[in-house]
Design an enzyme around this catalytic site. Structure first.
Site, PDB file in Angstrom:
ATOM      1  CG  HIS A 167      -6.883  -2.853   2.957  1.00  0.00           C
ATOM      2  ND1 HIS A 167      -6.125  -1.723   2.791  1.00  0.00           N
ATOM      3  CD2 HIS A 167      -8.088  -2.585   2.393  1.00  0.00           C
ATOM      4  CE1 HIS A 167      -6.844  -0.796   2.153  1.00  0.00           C
ATOM      5  NE2 HIS A 167      -8.040  -1.294   1.903  1.00  0.00           N
TER       6      HIS A 167
ATOM      7  CD  GLU B  23     -10.235   6.716   0.352  1.00  0.00           C
ATOM      8  OE1 GLU B  23      -9.054   6.459   0.079  1.00  0.00           O
ATOM      9  OE2 GLU B  23     -10.590   7.547   1.206  1.00  0.00           O
ATOM     10  CB  VAL B  24      -9.077   1.933  -5.165  1.00  0.00           C
ATOM     11  CG1 VAL B  24      -8.646   1.444  -6.548  1.00  0.00           C
ATOM     12  CG2 VAL B  24      -8.098   2.988  -4.638  1.00  0.00           C
TER      13      VAL B  24
ATOM     14  CG  ASN C  95     -12.479  -0.643   3.469  1.00  0.00           C
ATOM     15  OD1 ASN C  95     -12.928  -1.018   4.548  1.00  0.00           O
ATOM     16  ND2 ASN C  95     -11.305  -0.060   3.350  1.00  0.00           N
TER      17      ASN C  95
ATOM     18  CG  ASP D 165      -2.042   0.989   1.119  1.00  0.00           C
ATOM     19  OD1 ASP D 165      -3.206   0.569   0.992  1.00  0.00           O
ATOM     20  OD2 ASP D 165      -1.761   2.218   1.150  1.00  0.00           O
ATOM     21  CB  ILE D 166       0.751   4.305  -2.099  1.00  0.00           C
ATOM     22  CG1 ILE D 166       1.820   5.206  -2.651  1.00  0.00           C
ATOM     23  CG2 ILE D 166      -0.516   5.061  -1.718  1.00  0.00           C
ATOM     24  CD1 ILE D 166       1.464   5.805  -4.009  1.00  0.00           C
TER      25      ILE D 166
ATOM     26  CG  HIS E  17      -8.501  -2.740  -2.620  1.00  0.00           C
ATOM     27  ND1 HIS E  17      -9.438  -2.105  -3.406  1.00  0.00           N
ATOM     28  CD2 HIS E  17      -8.410  -2.007  -1.482  1.00  0.00           C
ATOM     29  CE1 HIS E  17      -9.873  -1.021  -2.784  1.00  0.00           C
ATOM     30  NE2 HIS E  17      -9.278  -0.949  -1.605  1.00  0.00           N
TER      31      HIS E  17
HETATM   32  P1  DGP Z   1      -9.816   1.505   0.177  1.00  0.00           P
HETATM   33  O1  DGP Z   1     -10.177   2.659   1.086  1.00  0.00           O
HETATM   34  O2  DGP Z   1     -10.165   0.184   0.800  1.00  0.00           O
HETATM   35  O3  DGP Z   1     -10.367   1.672  -1.225  1.00  0.00           O
HETATM   36  O4  DGP Z   1      -8.225   1.514   0.097  1.00  0.00           O
HETATM   37  C1  DGP Z   1      -7.489   2.003  -0.984  1.00  0.00           C
HETATM   38  C2  DGP Z   1      -6.033   1.846  -0.638  1.00  0.00           C
HETATM   39  O5  DGP Z   1      -5.282   1.995  -1.826  1.00  0.00           O
HETATM   40  C3  DGP Z   1      -5.496   2.871   0.345  1.00  0.00           C
HETATM   41  O6  DGP Z   1      -5.009   2.182   1.509  1.00  0.00           O
HETATM   42  C4  DGP Z   1      -4.353   3.563  -0.377  1.00  0.00           C
HETATM   43  C5  DGP Z   1      -4.062   2.629  -1.531  1.00  0.00           C
HETATM   44  N1  DGP Z   1      -3.637   3.295  -2.748  1.00  0.00           N
HETATM   45  C6  DGP Z   1      -4.257   4.303  -3.391  1.00  0.00           C
HETATM   46  N2  DGP Z   1      -3.585   4.653  -4.496  1.00  0.00           N
HETATM   47  C7  DGP Z   1      -2.523   3.813  -4.559  1.00  0.00           C
HETATM   48  C8  DGP Z   1      -1.443   3.672  -5.493  1.00  0.00           C
HETATM   49  O7  DGP Z   1      -1.325   4.366  -6.495  1.00  0.00           O
HETATM   50  N3  DGP Z   1      -0.536   2.714  -5.222  1.00  0.00           N
HETATM   51  C9  DGP Z   1      -0.610   1.897  -4.118  1.00  0.00           C
HETATM   52  N4  DGP Z   1       0.341   1.001  -3.933  1.00  0.00           N
HETATM   53  N5  DGP Z   1      -1.619   2.011  -3.228  1.00  0.00           N
HETATM   54  C10 DGP Z   1      -2.546   2.958  -3.451  1.00  0.00           C
END
Ligand code: DGP
Length: 125
Positions: free
Chosen positions: A112, A105-106, A97, A39-40, A110
């Site tokens: 976690h 958010e994405v 989520n 995760d970023i 995914h």
């Molecule tokens: P959620 O709220 O469950 O949709 O989590 C989205 C997660 O994705 C959040 O923990 C940050 C991660 N994230 C967002 N953009 C990027 C990216 O460009 N690269 C990576 N590695 N993680 C990302």
């Protein structure tokens, strides 16, 4: 901003772009059906995101539409990643989520994988 899980799959979402190689990621694991990367913005010492390579908006979409071999590959990969990282003992946490109340958010499914320290209560009270 949480996503609307009823919308169709958005091919321009950030994880779709990572899957196409348009954006970099710190890869942890990959097979025919699954990609996992760090995760970023990690919320624990180990914070890995595990995603299916197929175009699924959320756990809801995946569990309803994905063929059994993709579901099996995904579930087994999550377990394998944790096992091979030595996380079974001391333990880890999985979280998916979904939609607005889940805070997703994405808009690409995914999981976690959190680990590396005691993670505290599951939700704040
Ligand atoms: P959620 O709220 O469950 O949709 O989590 C989205 C997660 O994705 C959040 O923990 C940050 C991660 N994230 C967002 N953009 C990027 C990216 O460009 N690269 C990576 N590695 N993680 C990302």
């Amino acid at each position: 901003m949480p996503i609307d899980p009823t919308l169709p799959y958005d091919e321009s979402n950030i994880f779709a772009r990572i899957l196409r190689g348009e954006l970099p990621c710190s890869r942890v694991y990959e097979d025919d059906h699954v990609l996992a990367f760090n995760d970023i913005n990690p919320l624990s010492p180990t914070h890995v995101l595990v995603i299916p390579k197929g175009a699924y908006v959320s756990w809801d979409d995946f569990s309803a539409r994905a063929p059994d071999p993709e579901i099996a590959a995904f579930v087994r990969a999550v377990g394998l990643i944790a096992r091979e990282a030595g996380l079974v003992d001391p333990g880890y946490r999985l979280l998916a989520n979904v939609g607005a109340h889940g805070g997703q958010e994405v808009p690409h499914l995914h999981i976690h994988l959190f680990a590396g320290a005691p993670l505290g209560p599951m939700l704040s009270r």
